[in-house]
Structures are given as C-alpha cells and as structure tokens.
Design a protein around this motif. Structure first.
Motif, PDB file in Angstrom:
ATOM      1  N   LEU A  30       8.480 -13.533   3.636  1.00 27.34           N
ATOM      2  CA  LEU A  30       7.071 -13.952   3.592  1.00 27.34           C
ATOM      3  C   LEU A  30       6.216 -13.108   4.534  1.00 27.34           C
ATOM      4  N   ASP A  31       6.734 -12.825   5.727  1.00 24.43           N
ATOM      5  CA  ASP A  31       5.991 -11.984   6.667  1.00 24.43           C
ATOM      6  C   ASP A  31       5.704 -10.628   6.049  1.00 24.43           C
ATOM      7  N   PHE A  32       6.703 -10.062   5.401  1.00 25.29           N
ATOM      8  CA  PHE A  32       6.533  -8.748   4.784  1.00 25.29           C
ATOM      9  C   PHE A  32       5.534  -8.811   3.630  1.00 25.29           C
ATOM     10  N   GLU A  33       5.690  -9.792   2.762  1.00 23.25           N
ATOM     11  CA  GLU A  33       4.836  -9.899   1.572  1.00 23.25           C
ATOM     12  C   GLU A  33       3.387 -10.222   1.922  1.00 23.25           C
ATOM     13  N   LEU A  34       3.185 -10.983   2.971  1.00 26.60           N
ATOM     14  CA  LEU A  34       1.832 -11.416   3.312  1.00 26.60           C
ATOM     15  C   LEU A  34       1.147 -10.497   4.318  1.00 26.60           C
ATOM     16  N   SER A  35       1.874  -9.530   4.817  1.00 25.85           N
ATOM     17  CA  SER A  35       1.321  -8.616   5.814  1.00 25.85           C
ATOM     18  C   SER A  35       0.255  -7.734   5.181  1.00 25.85           C
ATOM     19  N   ASN A  37      -0.822  -5.225   7.055  1.00 28.66           N
ATOM     20  CA  ASN A  37      -0.637  -3.977   7.787  1.00 28.66           C
ATOM     21  C   ASN A  37       0.023  -2.934   6.900  1.00 28.66           C
ATOM     22  N   GLU A  38      -0.296  -1.698   7.167  1.00 33.15           N
ATOM     23  CA  GLU A  38       0.313  -0.592   6.450  1.00 33.15           C
ATOM     24  C   GLU A  38       1.730  -0.393   6.977  1.00 33.15           C
ATOM     25  N   TYR A  39       2.679  -0.230   6.063  1.00 32.66           N
ATOM     26  CA  TYR A  39       4.064   0.004   6.469  1.00 32.66           C
ATOM     27  C   TYR A  39       4.200   1.453   6.901  1.00 32.66           C
ATOM     28  N   ILE A  40       4.704   1.673   8.090  1.00 33.36           N
ATOM     29  CA  ILE A  40       4.843   3.018   8.642  1.00 33.36           C
ATOM     30  C   ILE A  40       6.281   3.490   8.440  1.00 33.36           C
ATOM     31  N   LEU A  41       6.430   4.613   7.755  1.00 36.06           N
ATOM     32  CA  LEU A  41       7.755   5.179   7.526  1.00 36.06           C
ATOM     33  C   LEU A  41       8.157   6.081   8.685  1.00 36.06           C
ATOM     34  N   THR A  42       9.466   6.124   8.960  1.00 35.04           N
ATOM     35  CA  THR A  42       9.970   7.063   9.950  1.00 35.04           C
ATOM     36  C   THR A  42      10.014   8.451   9.317  1.00 35.04           C
TER      37      THR A  42
END
Length: 78
Positions: A30-35, A37-42
């Motif tokens: 849920l945290d991931f789906e509702l975030s 924020n932009e996901y930052i890739l390594t």
C-alpha cells in the motif's frame, strides 16, 4: 462485487490476520502503490534496464513459454 464491497471485504479479512509478516507486506504494498514520490533507481538498476532494452531491440529475448520450459528443465536437473 463493486469497489466498496471489495474494500469492506478486504478490511474484514485484514482484521482477522494474525501473521505480522503478512500485515507488513500489505503495508509495504500500500505504501508503494499510494506513494506520490518518484521512485529513484540506482545506477546498477539503470544499467540493467538499458541492457534489457538493448537485448529487446536486438530480439535477444525468449518467449514466456520457452522460459518456463528452461526453468522446468533446470529444476529437473537439480
């Protein structure tokens, strides 16, 4: 079942859970789906994505069926 019914059913089922690991996994999902924020890739993730895109462009891919057959064969060898 409409969305409201699904939510109510899900809430009921979550309240019955006893396993903390499953509750934590649900929270993470849920945290991931509702975030927002932009996901930052390594850098290594970016490199692997670029490699995969190149493989795709060069048609260096296999079908899902072939991958499943390869996995089955590999498991039989173990």
């Amino acid at each position: 079942m409409n969305t409201s019914d699904l939510k109510i059913d899900l809430i009921k089922r979550i309240t019955q859970l006893k396993e903390p690991r499953i509750i934590e996994e649900l929270q993470n999902l849920l945290d991931f789906e509702l975030s927002t924020n932009e996901y930052i890739l390594t850098d290594s993730q970016k490199e692997r994505i670029a490699e995969a895109q190149q493989e795709y462009r060069k048609s260096e891919v296999i079908t899902d069926e072939q991958a499943s057959q390869d996995i089955e064969q590999w498991l039989k060898e173990k």
